[in-house]
Write a protein that holds these residues in place. Structure first.
Motif, PDB file in Angstrom:
ATOM      1  N   PHE A  92     -16.756   6.704 -38.519  1.00 41.55           N
ATOM      2  CA  PHE A  92     -16.164   8.027 -38.415  1.00 41.55           C
ATOM      3  C   PHE A  92     -17.101   9.090 -38.982  1.00 41.55           C
ATOM      4  N   VAL A  93     -16.884  10.313 -38.544  1.00 40.53           N
ATOM      5  CA  VAL A  93     -17.640  11.439 -39.091  1.00 40.53           C
ATOM      6  C   VAL A  93     -16.970  11.835 -40.402  1.00 40.53           C
ATOM      7  N   SER A  94     -17.311  11.121 -41.441  1.00 42.01           N
ATOM      8  CA  SER A  94     -16.711  11.411 -42.749  1.00 42.01           C
ATOM      9  C   SER A  94     -17.801  11.447 -43.804  1.00 42.01           C
ATOM     10  N   HIS A  95     -17.509  12.140 -44.902  1.00 45.40           N
ATOM     11  CA  HIS A  95     -18.502  12.351 -45.952  1.00 45.40           C
ATOM     12  C   HIS A  95     -17.904  11.896 -47.273  1.00 45.40           C
ATOM     13  N   ALA A  96     -18.653  11.065 -47.993  1.00 47.31           N
ATOM     14  CA  ALA A  96     -18.180  10.586 -49.285  1.00 47.31           C
ATOM     15  C   ALA A  96     -18.250  11.708 -50.312  1.00 47.31           C
ATOM     16  N   ILE A  97     -17.141  11.963 -50.981  1.00 45.76           N
ATOM     17  CA  ILE A  97     -17.117  13.014 -52.017  1.00 45.76           C
ATOM     18  C   ILE A  97     -16.922  12.344 -53.379  1.00 45.76           C
ATOM     19  N   ASN A  98     -17.975  11.652 -53.808  1.00 43.99           N
ATOM     20  CA  ASN A  98     -17.907  10.898 -55.059  1.00 43.99           C
ATOM     21  C   ASN A  98     -18.906  11.383 -56.106  1.00 43.99           C
ATOM     22  N   THR A  99     -19.509  12.563 -55.858  1.00 46.07           N
ATOM     23  CA  THR A  99     -20.417  13.171 -56.840  1.00 46.07           C
ATOM     24  C   THR A  99     -20.117  14.664 -56.921  1.00 46.07           C
ATOM     25  N   PRO A 100     -20.474  15.325 -58.052  1.00 48.98           N
ATOM     26  CA  PRO A 100     -20.239  16.779 -58.161  1.00 48.98           C
ATOM     27  C   PRO A 100     -20.875  17.562 -57.025  1.00 48.98           C
ATOM     28  N   LYS A 101     -22.076  17.177 -56.606  1.00 47.25           N
ATOM     29  CA  LYS A 101     -22.759  17.910 -55.543  1.00 47.25           C
ATOM     30  C   LYS A 101     -22.010  17.791 -54.223  1.00 47.25           C
ATOM     31  N   SER A 102     -21.468  16.581 -53.948  1.00 44.20           N
ATOM     32  CA  SER A 102     -20.767  16.378 -52.669  1.00 44.20           C
ATOM     33  C   SER A 102     -19.454  17.144 -52.611  1.00 44.20           C
ATOM     34  N   LEU A 103     -18.925  17.539 -53.775  1.00 39.68           N
ATOM     35  CA  LEU A 103     -17.658  18.270 -53.813  1.00 39.68           C
ATOM     36  C   LEU A 103     -17.824  19.762 -53.557  1.00 39.68           C
ATOM     37  N   GLU A 104     -19.069  20.241 -53.636  1.00 37.63           N
ATOM     38  CA  GLU A 104     -19.319  21.681 -53.603  1.00 37.63           C
ATOM     39  C   GLU A 104     -18.776  22.375 -52.360  1.00 37.63           C
ATOM     40  N   LYS A 105     -18.904  21.722 -51.194  1.00 39.97           N
ATOM     41  CA  LYS A 105     -18.557  22.361 -49.931  1.00 39.97           C
ATOM     42  C   LYS A 105     -17.114  22.136 -49.504  1.00 39.97           C
ATOM     43  N   VAL A 106     -16.365  21.332 -50.248  1.00 39.24           N
ATOM     44  CA  VAL A 106     -15.016  20.984 -49.808  1.00 39.24           C
ATOM     45  C   VAL A 106     -14.117  22.211 -49.728  1.00 39.24           C
ATOM     46  N   ASP A 107     -14.106  23.037 -50.761  1.00 41.24           N
ATOM     47  CA  ASP A 107     -13.244  24.226 -50.763  1.00 41.24           C
ATOM     48  C   ASP A 107     -13.596  25.172 -49.625  1.00 41.24           C
ATOM     49  N   GLU A 108     -14.892  25.366 -49.398  1.00 46.46           N
ATOM     50  CA  GLU A 108     -15.314  26.257 -48.322  1.00 46.46           C
ATOM     51  C   GLU A 108     -14.883  25.702 -46.970  1.00 46.46           C
ATOM     52  N   TYR A 109     -15.031  24.394 -46.812  1.00 46.18           N
ATOM     53  CA  TYR A 109     -14.597  23.761 -45.558  1.00 46.18           C
ATOM     54  C   TYR A 109     -13.098  23.969 -45.334  1.00 46.18           C
ATOM     55  N   LEU A 110     -12.302  23.736 -46.375  1.00 46.90           N
ATOM     56  CA  LEU A 110     -10.845  23.852 -46.236  1.00 46.90           C
ATOM     57  C   LEU A 110     -10.413  25.292 -45.969  1.00 46.90           C
ATOM     58  N   ARG A 111     -11.113  26.241 -46.566  1.00 47.24           N
ATOM     59  CA  ARG A 111     -10.796  27.655 -46.319  1.00 47.24           C
ATOM     60  C   ARG A 111     -10.995  28.001 -44.844  1.00 47.24           C
ATOM     61  N   LEU A 112     -12.106  27.552 -44.281  1.00 45.09           N
ATOM     62  CA  LEU A 112     -12.378  27.813 -42.856  1.00 45.09           C
ATOM     63  C   LEU A 112     -11.433  27.018 -41.959  1.00 45.09           C
ATOM     64  N   LEU A 113     -11.098  25.812 -42.377  1.00 46.29           N
ATOM     65  CA  LEU A 113     -10.148  25.003 -41.600  1.00 46.29           C
ATOM     66  C   LEU A 113      -8.816  25.736 -41.474  1.00 46.29           C
ATOM     67  N   CYS A 114      -8.369  26.342 -42.559  1.00 46.37           N
ATOM     68  CA  CYS A 114      -7.108  27.093 -42.510  1.00 46.37           C
ATOM     69  C   CYS A 114      -7.211  28.272 -41.546  1.00 46.37           C
ATOM     70  N   GLN A 115      -8.389  28.882 -41.457  1.00 48.62           N
ATOM     71  CA  GLN A 115      -8.587  29.964 -40.484  1.00 48.62           C
ATOM     72  C   GLN A 115      -8.497  29.423 -39.047  1.00 48.62           C
ATOM     73  N   GLU A 116      -9.096  28.267 -38.828  1.00 50.26           N
ATOM     74  CA  GLU A 116      -9.033  27.691 -37.473  1.00 50.26           C
ATOM     75  C   GLU A 116      -7.600  27.304 -37.126  1.00 50.26           C
ATOM     76  N   ILE A 117      -6.856  26.815 -38.096  1.00 44.22           N
ATOM     77  CA  ILE A 117      -5.448  26.468 -37.871  1.00 44.22           C
ATOM     78  C   ILE A 117      -4.679  27.713 -37.427  1.00 44.22           C
ATOM     79  N   ALA A 118      -4.880  28.825 -38.113  1.00 46.73           N
ATOM     80  CA  ALA A 118      -4.184  30.072 -37.764  1.00 46.73           C
ATOM     81  C   ALA A 118      -4.588  30.546 -36.367  1.00 46.73           C
TER      82      ALA A 118
END
Length: 491
Positions: free
Chosen positions: A185-211
Motif C-alpha cells: 500500500f501507499v503508506s508511510h511509517a510514522i515512527n520517528t519525530p521527523k516522519s510525524l512532521e507532515k501529518v498535520d499538514e496532510y490532514l489539514r489539506l485532506l479536510c479541505q478536499e473533503i469539503a
C-alpha cells in the motif's frame, strides 16, 4: 527469465499466466526478434496464414523443455480475443507440464471473477452454460466456479440497492506505525519525530478536499450511500487528529443517512479506547480489527509490533465501546506460518464471533519488502489454508459475499470476505463489482466514476504519496473538477 512475444502484443495476459507459476521472478520482455538466451525462457508466437492462425508456446526451464501448438480459423468470432485466450491456454498447459500443478482459477486472470458471472447472467446465459464456459474455455476448477457462484448469489441483493446517482466516499489515511513485510500500500511509517512532521499538514489539506468533494456531490444531486476510511492504518494518527477528519466528514456530509460507515481500526498496537470512542461518536457503524494471524512468531516475522493477545483485547475493547459490526482480517500463506497455526487462527476468530471475517491470500508485490526476500512460497499449504477457511467458516454460518484476486498471489488464489447474514459490507461489493461511483479523498485515492447504460468508467487519481499530495494539492482539486464534467455528460 525471458519472455518472447512474437507476432502479437498480448504481454499483459501472458505475463499474468507466467506469474501464476513464478510469482517472485522478474521477467525480461523481448518483442518479435527471438535470440535464445542462456537463461530460462518462454517463447509465445503467433503467425497468420491465409485461412488459419498458428500459435506456439515453447519453454526451457533448466534442462527441461516443452512446447505446444494449435491453430485458429481466421474467421473465428472475436478473433483477437480468441488468439489471446488460446495462447494463454497453451502457456498454462505447458507450464503445468513442466512445473507441475494446475492453478485453480485456470487462465481467468481478472481480479473480479464474480463480476464475470454476474455479467454473463445479465446477458441471458444460463448458469449451467456459464459453468461449462468457465471450465472448458478458461480451465477454472469446479471448486472455484462454485465459490464464484455462491458469492454472486450472496451479493445479489446488494447489487440491486444502489441507484445511478448514489455514491460512496473513500478517505485515505496513508500512515502506519511500521510497514509490514508484505505491504504494497501507499503508506508511510510514522515512527520517528521527523516522519510525524507532515501529518498535520496532510490532514489539514485532506479536510479541505473533503469539503470540496462534498460541494461537488451536492451540486450534482448525488446521494451518499457508504463511507469508508482506510489507509494505511487510520488509527495510526492520534485521537485528536482522527477527530479532526471525522468532524470534517460530519460537517460536510449527511453521515447519519448513509447506509454504512466503516473505519479501519486496523492494527492492535494502534487501537486505544479514546480512538474507538472518537470513531463511535462520529457515527461509524462498522470497523475492522485486523490480526492477520494469531501466531506471535508469524506476527514478528512479518514486522507486526503487537501480539495475538493484544488483537484479541482490542476486539473486546471495541465490543465494550459499543461496536456490533466488526471485521477481522487474516492472511493465508504468511512467511513461517503453518497449516496448523493458520487453522488455529481461523478457529480463534470463529470463537470470537465477529460479524465479518476476511481471508486474504498472501500476494508478493514488487513494492513490498517481501518481494526482494524471495520467500519459500508453500503453494500447496496455502491452498489447504484457504480450503480450511472456506469450509470451516461456512459451517460456522459465515457466507462469502465478495471476492477478488490480485497479481502475484500465492497459488493463484483469492481474497474472500465472509459475513454473517445481514452484515455484508455494501462498500466492498460496490467497489469490487464496479457498479457505483467512489469519490476518493487523500493520497493514493482513486476516484472511480460509473455512468449509466453500459456504465462507462472513468478514473481520477490523486498523487500517491502524502508529500506529493501536500506539494501539489491545487492540482488535486483541479483534477477533481472532472467529476462535474463526467456527470454533466451522463445525465
Amino acid at each position: 527469465m525471458t519472455i518472447f512475444f512474437s507476432g502479437h502484443t498480448f504481454k499483459y495476459e501472458l505475463e499474468g499466466i507466467a506469474k501464476l507459476f513464478f510469482p517472485v521472478i522478474r521477467f525480461t520482455h523481448v518483442y518479435d526478434k527471438i535470440v535464445l538466451p542462456e537463461e530460462d525462457y518462454i517463447i509465445t508466437r503467433l503467425k497468420h496464414g491465409k485461412q488459419n492462425t498458428y500459435l506456439w508456446v515453447s519453454i526451457r526451464l533448466g534442462s527441461k523443455t516443452a512446447k505446444m501448438a494449435c491453430k485458429l480459423s481466421n474467421a473465428t468470432e472475436n478473433y483477437k480475443k480468441e488468439c489471446e485466450r488460446k495462447l494463454c491456454v497453451l502457456l498454462y498447459k505447458t507450464l503445468s507440464k513442466l512445473v507441475g500443478g494446475k492453478p485453480k482459477w485456470g487462465v481467468l486472470t481478472g481480479i473480479r471473477p464474480v463480476a464475470t458471472v454476474q455479467k454473463l447472467r445479465k446477458s441471458g446465459m444460463r448458469d449451467e452454460a456459464i459453468r461449462s464456459y468457465l471450465k472448458e474455455d478458461y480451465l477454472v476448477s469446479d471448486e472455484k466456479i462454485s465459490l464464484a457462484f455462491h458469492t454472486a448469489d450472496n451479493q445479489q441483493y446488494i447489487l440491486q440497492m444502489h441507484t445511478d446517482k448514489s455514491y460512496s466516499l473513500y478517505i485515505s489515511i496513508p500512515f502506519c506505525y511500521s510497514r509490514c513485510s508484505y505491504c504494497s500500500f501507499v503508506s508511510h511509517a510514522i515512527n520517528t519525530p521527523k516522519s510525524l512532521e507532515k501529518v498535520d499538514e496532510y490532514l489539514r489539506l485532506l479536510c479541505q478536499e473533503i469539503a470540496y468533494t462534498s460541494q461537488l456531490a451536492k451540486e450534482l444531486g448525488l446521494t451518499l450511500e457508504t463511507i469508508y476510511i482506510g489507509g494505511g492504518t487510520p488509527t495510526a494518527i492520534t485521537a485528536e487528529q482522527l477527530k479532526m477528519v471525522t468532524d470534517a466528514i460530519t460537517e460536510n456530509f449527511d453521515v447519519f443517512s448513509a447506509k454504512e460507515y466503516t473505519i479501519e481500526a486496523g492494527r492492535a498496537d494502534s487501537i486505544t479506547r479514546e480512538k474507538l470512542e472518537v470513531i463511535k461518536q462520529a457515527g461509524a457503524t462498522r470497523i475492522s480489527v485486523n490480526p492477520q494471524t494469531f501466531n506471535d512468531n508469524v506476527l514478528k516475522t512479518i514486522g507486526r509490533k503487537h501480539t495475538a493477545q493484544q488483537a484479541i483485547d482490542s476486539y473486546y475493547l471495541a465490543k465494550e465501546v459499543g461496536f456490533t459490526n466488526i471485521n477481522m482480517d487474516f492472511i493465508a500463506g504468511l512467511p513461517s506460518d503453518t497449516l496448523e497455526s493458520f487453522q488455529h487462527s481461523i478457529n480463534q476468530a470463529i470463537a470470537l464471533a465477529p460479524t465479518n471475517i476476511t481471508v486474504h491470500t498472501l500476494a508478493i508485490k514488487r513494492s513490498s519488502d517481501l518481494f526482494d526476500q524471495l520467500p519459500d512460497l508453500k503453494t500447496d499449504t496455502t491452498f489447504l489454508m484457504n480450503e480450511y477457511a472456506q469450509t470451516t467458516l461456512m459451517q460456522a454460518g459465515y457466507q462469502p459475499y465478495y471476492l477478488y484476486r490480485q497479481k502475484n498471489t500465492v497459488g493463484n488464489l483469492e481474497n474472500v470476505g465472509y459475513s454473517k447474514k445481514g452484515y455484508e459490507s455494501l462498500y466492498n461489493v460496490y467497489i469490487m463489482d464496479e457498479i457505483q461511483t467512489i469519490l476518493a479523498c487523500g493520497a493514493g485515492g482513486a476516484t472511480k466514476l460509473v455512468g449509466k447504460g453500459e456504465r462507462p468508467i472513468e478514473r481520477i487519481f490523486n498523487f500517491k504519496y502524502h508529500f506529493e499530495y501536500i506539494s501539489q494539492f491545487d492540482e488535486i482539486l483541479e483534477r477533481k473538477a472532472e467529476v462535474k464534467a463526467f456527470y454533466e455528460k451522463q445525465f
